[in-house]
Write an enzyme that holds these catalytic residues in place. Structure first.
Site, mmCIF file in Angstrom:
data_model
loop_
_atom_site.group_PDB
_atom_site.id
_atom_site.type_symbol
_atom_site.label_atom_id
_atom_site.label_comp_id
_atom_site.label_asym_id
_atom_site.label_seq_id
_atom_site.Cartn_x
_atom_site.Cartn_y
_atom_site.Cartn_z
ATOM 1 C CE1 TYR A 183 -3.781 2.545 0.865
ATOM 2 C CE2 TYR A 183 -2.411 3.255 2.314
ATOM 3 C CZ TYR A 183 -3.550 3.559 1.605
ATOM 4 O OH TYR A 183 -4.265 4.541 1.593
ATOM 5 C CE LYS A 187 -3.347 5.636 -1.257
ATOM 6 N NZ LYS A 187 -4.242 6.303 -2.164
#
Length: 328
Positions: A183, A187
């Site tokens: 994740y 990002k």
């Protein structure tokens, strides 16, 4: 208010807008006059059948689409007197992503704003991560954002105007948390994309910024117990929406910047370069010299927040010339 921030005549595409943050972004933009394409592949809890799982989410088809959350948000906006259409395409689908922008053009005749909010949250220890986990995160957060913007960008350039808000995260941009490796990686990549696109769009009236939201949503509450704990602080997604809306507005003149927003707050988040240590004798630079000057190399001040590569290179050159003694 006569000076209300308005979006009359503007058309916005908001991905992942069926729930949580995206829903609040879409509702606020619509309430201020924007026509909105509400994009989300999700369905409501009463949908009865599905056709498969893709990119970390469930894609529903057939009769289940009647319960689509994008349809519900679009209906809510239209019921309040706004203008919205629903779209259920996947941003990570190379044919689906362009169709989202095409929906804006077909329905409202233009596109002015893209909010890349669609995402998946994956929380798994590093040894347990699979290639599918990695590709799921990258496909939605990075590939999806690129594909939507590739479709919108020519229209931005032609009209010499566009606003892009990439929903980033403190994970991968400001801090790191164990278990959120893919994740955070996705990002972090979205952060790099934001800065590069800001440079590309600077001469074409296109503003590209990153928003790092902190809000109680279904996604983070499902993987982070801390978000489920009671608190006296209201972290509702509606308290982040005004920050996103301002970054979408024509009067917001910054680009390539990042702002954190939670609980009705907004603050700049940035990476800076410190003066650090410069060897006065570059030809003799050694690990021992680094060791002996380690505290200075680690010092975070004085520092510069470079606006572009030219400023950063000038900063480094000035330090070098001062310490090494290169004539000016």
């Amino acid at each position: 208010m006569t000076d209300q921030v308005r979006f009359d005549g503007r058309v916005a595409v908001v991905t992942g807008a069926g729930r949580g943050l995206g829903r609040e972004f879409a509702l606020l933009l619509a309430s201020r006059g924007a026509a909105v394409v509400v994009n989300d592949i999700g369905v409501s809890a009463d949908a009865q059948r599905y056709v498969g799982v893709s990119h970390g989410g469930t894609e529903f088809g057939g009769d289940a689409y009647a319960g689509g959350v994008a349809d519900q948000v679009a209906a809510e906006i239209n019921g309040l007197g706004g203008r919205a259409v629903a779209d259920r395409s996947s941003v990570s689908d190379p044919t689906g992503a362009p169709s989202i922008v095409e929906k804006a053009l077909e329905s409202f005749g233009r596109v002015d704003i893209v909010v890349n909010n669609a995402g998946v949250v994956i929380n798994r220890p590093l040894p347990e991560l699979t290639e599918a986990d990695l590709m799921s995160a990258l496909d939605v957060h990075v590939v999806g954002s690129v594909q939507v913007l590739q479709a919108a960008w020519p229209h931005f350039v032609r009209q010499n105007y566009g606003r892009v808000v990439n929903v980033c995260s403190v994970e991968g941009v400001l801090i790191g948390s164990a278990g959120f490796e893919v994740y955070a990686a996705a990002k972090g990549a979205l952060m790099g994309l934001t800065m590069a696109l800001a440079a590309e769009g600077a001469g074409a009236g296109i503003g590209v910024n990153g928003l790092l939201p902190g809000a109680m949503t279904r996604g983070n509450a499902s993987v982070q117990p801390a978000y489920r704990r009671s608190s006296t602080i209201d972290r509702g997604p509606q308290l982040v929406a005004p920050a996103a809306a301002w970054l979408c507005h024509e009067d917001c003149d910054v680009t390539g910047r990042f702002f954190a927003s939670t609980a009705a707050s907004m603050r700049a988040v940035f990476t800076s370069a410190a003066v650090g240590y410069q060897s006065p004798n570059p030809g003799a630079f050694s690990p021992e010299e680094v060791r002996d000057n380690w505290a200075q190399a680690c010092a975070q001040a004085p520092a510069l927040f470079p606006e572009d590569p030219t400023a950063f290179n000038a900063f480094r050159r000035e330090i070098y010339e001062e310490k090494v003694g290169v004539p000016r």
